[in-house]
Design a protein around this motif. Structure first.
Motif, PDB file in Angstrom:
ATOM      1  N   ASP A  13      98.443 -10.920-133.117  1.00  0.00           N
ATOM      2  CA  ASP A  13      97.372 -11.296-134.044  1.00  0.00           C
ATOM      3  C   ASP A  13      96.351 -12.182-133.342  1.00  0.00           C
ATOM      4  OD1 ASP A  13      98.536  -9.857-136.078  1.00  0.00           O
ATOM      5  OD2 ASP A  13      99.475 -11.615-137.044  1.00  0.00           O
ATOM      6  N   ARG A  14      96.858 -13.184-132.586  1.00  0.00           N
ATOM      7  CA  ARG A  14      95.942 -14.065-131.851  1.00  0.00           C
ATOM      8  C   ARG A  14      95.138 -13.282-130.824  1.00  0.00           C
ATOM      9  NH1 ARG A  14     100.160 -18.144-130.230  1.00  0.00           N
ATOM     10  NH2 ARG A  14     100.981 -18.606-132.274  1.00  0.00           N
ATOM     11  N   ALA A  15      95.766 -12.374-130.145  1.00  0.00           N
ATOM     12  CA  ALA A  15      95.072 -11.562-129.138  1.00  0.00           C
ATOM     13  C   ALA A  15      94.007 -10.694-129.810  1.00  0.00           C
ATOM     14  CB  ALA A  15      96.070 -10.695-128.376  1.00  0.00           C
ATOM     15  N   ALA A  16      94.337 -10.161-130.975  1.00  0.00           N
ATOM     16  CA  ALA A  16      93.368  -9.334-131.705  1.00  0.00           C
ATOM     17  C   ALA A  16      92.181 -10.185-132.155  1.00  0.00           C
ATOM     18  CB  ALA A  16      94.041  -8.666-132.906  1.00  0.00           C
ATOM     19  N   VAL A  17      92.469 -11.396-132.625  1.00  0.00           N
ATOM     20  CA  VAL A  17      91.387 -12.293-133.055  1.00  0.00           C
ATOM     21  C   VAL A  17      90.522 -12.665-131.857  1.00  0.00           C
ATOM     22  CG1 VAL A  17      90.890 -14.609-133.952  1.00  0.00           C
ATOM     23  CG2 VAL A  17      92.599 -13.169-135.080  1.00  0.00           C
ATOM     24  N   ARG A  18      91.173 -13.007-130.726  1.00  0.00           N
ATOM     25  CA  ARG A  18      90.408 -13.345-129.512  1.00  0.00           C
ATOM     26  C   ARG A  18      89.535 -12.166-129.079  1.00  0.00           C
ATOM     27  NH1 ARG A  18      95.450 -15.422-127.131  1.00  0.00           N
ATOM     28  NH2 ARG A  18      95.597 -17.571-127.820  1.00  0.00           N
ATOM     29  N   ALA A  19      90.088 -10.967-129.130  1.00  0.00           N
ATOM     30  CA  ALA A  19      89.323  -9.778-128.741  1.00  0.00           C
ATOM     31  C   ALA A  19      88.133  -9.578-129.677  1.00  0.00           C
ATOM     32  CB  ALA A  19      90.222  -8.545-128.753  1.00  0.00           C
ATOM     33  N   GLU A  20      88.370  -9.789-130.970  1.00  0.00           N
ATOM     34  CA  GLU A  20      87.270  -9.644-131.934  1.00  0.00           C
ATOM     35  C   GLU A  20      86.199 -10.707-131.693  1.00  0.00           C
ATOM     36  OE1 GLU A  20      86.485  -9.371-136.741  1.00  0.00           O
ATOM     37  OE2 GLU A  20      88.548  -9.436-135.993  1.00  0.00           O
ATOM     38  N   ILE A  21      86.638 -11.931-131.399  1.00  0.00           N
ATOM     39  CA  ILE A  21      85.676 -13.000-131.088  1.00  0.00           C
ATOM     40  C   ILE A  21      84.854 -12.625-129.865  1.00  0.00           C
ATOM     41  CG2 ILE A  21      85.489 -15.372-130.221  1.00  0.00           C
ATOM     42  CD1 ILE A  21      87.866 -16.063-132.097  1.00  0.00           C
ATOM     43  N   GLU A  22      85.504 -12.079-128.855  1.00  0.00           N
ATOM     44  CA  GLU A  22      84.777 -11.689-127.639  1.00  0.00           C
ATOM     45  C   GLU A  22      83.764 -10.582-127.933  1.00  0.00           C
ATOM     46  OE1 GLU A  22      83.444 -12.147-123.984  1.00  0.00           O
ATOM     47  OE2 GLU A  22      84.961 -13.424-124.905  1.00  0.00           O
ATOM     48  N   VAL A  23      84.134  -9.626-128.751  1.00  0.00           N
ATOM     49  CA  VAL A  23      83.208  -8.562-129.142  1.00  0.00           C
ATOM     50  C   VAL A  23      82.005  -9.160-129.881  1.00  0.00           C
ATOM     51  CG1 VAL A  23      82.922  -6.586-130.700  1.00  0.00           C
ATOM     52  CG2 VAL A  23      84.916  -6.701-129.189  1.00  0.00           C
ATOM     53  N   LEU A  24      82.276 -10.062-130.798  1.00  0.00           N
ATOM     54  CA  LEU A  24      81.191 -10.699-131.553  1.00  0.00           C
ATOM     55  C   LEU A  24      80.284 -11.522-130.639  1.00  0.00           C
ATOM     56  CD1 LEU A  24      83.127 -11.779-134.767  1.00  0.00           C
ATOM     57  CD2 LEU A  24      81.486  -9.898-134.525  1.00  0.00           C
ATOM     58  N   ARG A  25      80.850 -12.197-129.657  1.00  0.00           N
ATOM     59  CA  ARG A  25      80.033 -12.965-128.705  1.00  0.00           C
ATOM     60  C   ARG A  25      79.109 -12.035-127.918  1.00  0.00           C
ATOM     61  NH1 ARG A  25      84.674 -17.076-126.607  1.00  0.00           N
ATOM     62  NH2 ARG A  25      84.353 -18.652-128.217  1.00  0.00           N
ATOM     63  N   ARG A  26      79.673 -10.925-127.456  1.00  0.00           N
ATOM     64  CA  ARG A  26      78.838  -9.960-126.710  1.00  0.00           C
ATOM     65  C   ARG A  26      77.729  -9.394-127.581  1.00  0.00           C
ATOM     66  NH1 ARG A  26      83.300  -6.536-125.136  1.00  0.00           N
ATOM     67  NH2 ARG A  26      84.705  -8.086-124.347  1.00  0.00           N
ATOM     68  N   GLU A  27      78.064  -9.088-128.840  1.00  0.00           N
ATOM     69  CA  GLU A  27      77.048  -8.582-129.772  1.00  0.00           C
ATOM     70  C   GLU A  27      75.963  -9.626-130.007  1.00  0.00           C
ATOM     71  OE1 GLU A  27      79.031  -7.305-133.315  1.00  0.00           O
ATOM     72  OE2 GLU A  27      79.840  -5.506-132.372  1.00  0.00           O
ATOM     73  N   ARG A  28      76.363 -10.885-130.160  1.00  0.00           N
ATOM     74  CA  ARG A  28      75.391 -11.961-130.361  1.00  0.00           C
ATOM     75  C   ARG A  28      74.486 -12.098-129.138  1.00  0.00           C
ATOM     76  NH1 ARG A  28      77.773 -17.474-130.126  1.00  0.00           N
ATOM     77  NH2 ARG A  28      77.047 -17.343-128.010  1.00  0.00           N
ATOM     78  N   LEU A  29      75.066 -12.054-127.946  1.00  0.00           N
ATOM     79  CA  LEU A  29      74.261 -12.142-126.719  1.00  0.00           C
ATOM     80  C   LEU A  29      73.279 -10.976-126.618  1.00  0.00           C
ATOM     81  CD1 LEU A  29      76.914 -13.342-124.113  1.00  0.00           C
ATOM     82  CD2 LEU A  29      74.983 -14.647-125.040  1.00  0.00           C
ATOM     83  N   ALA A  30      73.749  -9.773-126.963  1.00  0.00           N
ATOM     84  CA  ALA A  30      72.868  -8.600-126.935  1.00  0.00           C
ATOM     85  C   ALA A  30      71.741  -8.770-127.957  1.00  0.00           C
ATOM     86  CB  ALA A  30      73.661  -7.329-127.220  1.00  0.00           C
ATOM     87  N   TYR A  31      72.070  -9.279-129.135  1.00  0.00           N
ATOM     88  CA  TYR A  31      71.058  -9.524-130.168  1.00  0.00           C
ATOM     89  C   TYR A  31      70.041 -10.559-129.692  1.00  0.00           C
ATOM     90  CZ  TYR A  31      68.907 -11.207-134.451  1.00  0.00           C
ATOM     91  OH  TYR A  31      67.996 -11.591-135.391  1.00  0.00           O
ATOM     92  N   GLU A  32      70.532 -11.649-129.099  1.00  0.00           N
ATOM     93  CA  GLU A  32      69.636 -12.690-128.586  1.00  0.00           C
ATOM     94  C   GLU A  32      68.729 -12.141-127.495  1.00  0.00           C
ATOM     95  OE1 GLU A  32      72.278 -15.833-127.461  1.00  0.00           O
ATOM     96  OE2 GLU A  32      72.474 -16.591-129.507  1.00  0.00           O
ATOM     97  N   GLN A  33      69.281 -11.318-126.599  1.00  0.00           N
ATOM     98  CA  GLN A  33      68.460 -10.720-125.539  1.00  0.00           C
ATOM     99  C   GLN A  33      67.408  -9.796-126.139  1.00  0.00           C
ATOM    100  OE1 GLN A  33      68.441 -11.495-122.328  1.00  0.00           O
ATOM    101  NE2 GLN A  33      66.734 -10.108-122.018  1.00  0.00           N
ATOM    102  N   GLY A  34      67.822  -9.011-127.124  1.00  0.00           N
ATOM    103  CA  GLY A  34      66.854  -8.138-127.803  1.00  0.00           C
ATOM    104  C   GLY A  34      65.762  -8.943-128.492  1.00  0.00           C
ATOM    105  N   SER A  35      66.167 -10.053-129.085  1.00  0.00           N
ATOM    106  CA  SER A  35      65.199 -10.920-129.751  1.00  0.00           C
ATOM    107  C   SER A  35      64.212 -11.513-128.746  1.00  0.00           C
ATOM    108  CB  SER A  35      65.956 -12.035-130.481  1.00  0.00           C
ATOM    109  OG  SER A  35      65.048 -12.918-131.092  1.00  0.00           O
ATOM    110  N   ILE A  36      64.700 -11.936-127.602  1.00  0.00           N
ATOM    111  CA  ILE A  36      63.822 -12.460-126.549  1.00  0.00           C
ATOM    112  C   ILE A  36      62.837 -11.386-126.098  1.00  0.00           C
ATOM    113  CG2 ILE A  36      63.796 -13.220-124.126  1.00  0.00           C
ATOM    114  CD1 ILE A  36      66.492 -14.676-124.773  1.00  0.00           C
ATOM    115  N   GLU A  37      63.337 -10.179-125.875  1.00  0.00           N
ATOM    116  CA  GLU A  37      62.470  -9.080-125.439  1.00  0.00           C
ATOM    117  C   GLU A  37      61.433  -8.748-126.507  1.00  0.00           C
ATOM    118  OE1 GLU A  37      65.178  -5.969-124.396  1.00  0.00           O
ATOM    119  OE2 GLU A  37      65.923  -7.038-122.635  1.00  0.00           O
ATOM    120  N   THR A  38      61.846  -8.781-127.768  1.00  0.00           N
ATOM    121  CA  THR A  38      60.911  -8.492-128.859  1.00  0.00           C
ATOM    122  C   THR A  38      59.818  -9.549-128.934  1.00  0.00           C
ATOM    123  OG1 THR A  38      62.634  -7.363-130.116  1.00  0.00           O
ATOM    124  CG2 THR A  38      60.723  -8.142-131.350  1.00  0.00           C
TER     125      THR A  38
END
Length: 103
Positions: A13-38
């Protein structure tokens, strides 16, 4: 006490939560980069728009100058036509006077 199975499940469960957190962090970084480019693209677009507006202002000024020059040239043409007509009328009067006095 927890059984070994419960401990394994909690680790999973902890590993799944950590993996989900990592996915969300990557998505946030991609969103922030897209926002900067926009934002960058918007700034570039605004700068281009200001440059086009300035060019339009310059062209409108040139058009007004050309219109003024055209009107000035038309005025000169009218003046020359009127002078020519006055000179021609004077020549006719002189011709008539010369014709009349020689008879």
């Amino acid at each position: 006490m927890m059984t070994a199975l419960e401990m394994v499940n909690r680790r999973k469960d902890r590993a799944a939560v950590r993996a989900e957190i990592e996915v969300l962090r990557r998505e946030r970084l991609a969103y922030e980069q897209g926002s900067i480019e926009t934002r960058h693209a918007l700034a570039m677009s605004k700068a281009h728009c200001r440059a086009l507006e300035a060019r339009v202002t310059v062209l409108e000024t040139e058009v007004r100058r050309h219109e003024w020059q055209h009107q000035a040239a038309d005025d000169l043409v009218v003046q020359h036509i009127m002078r020519t007509q006055a000179l021609e009328a004077g020549v006719r009067v002189d011709t008539l006077e010369n014709t009349g006095s020689s008879s």
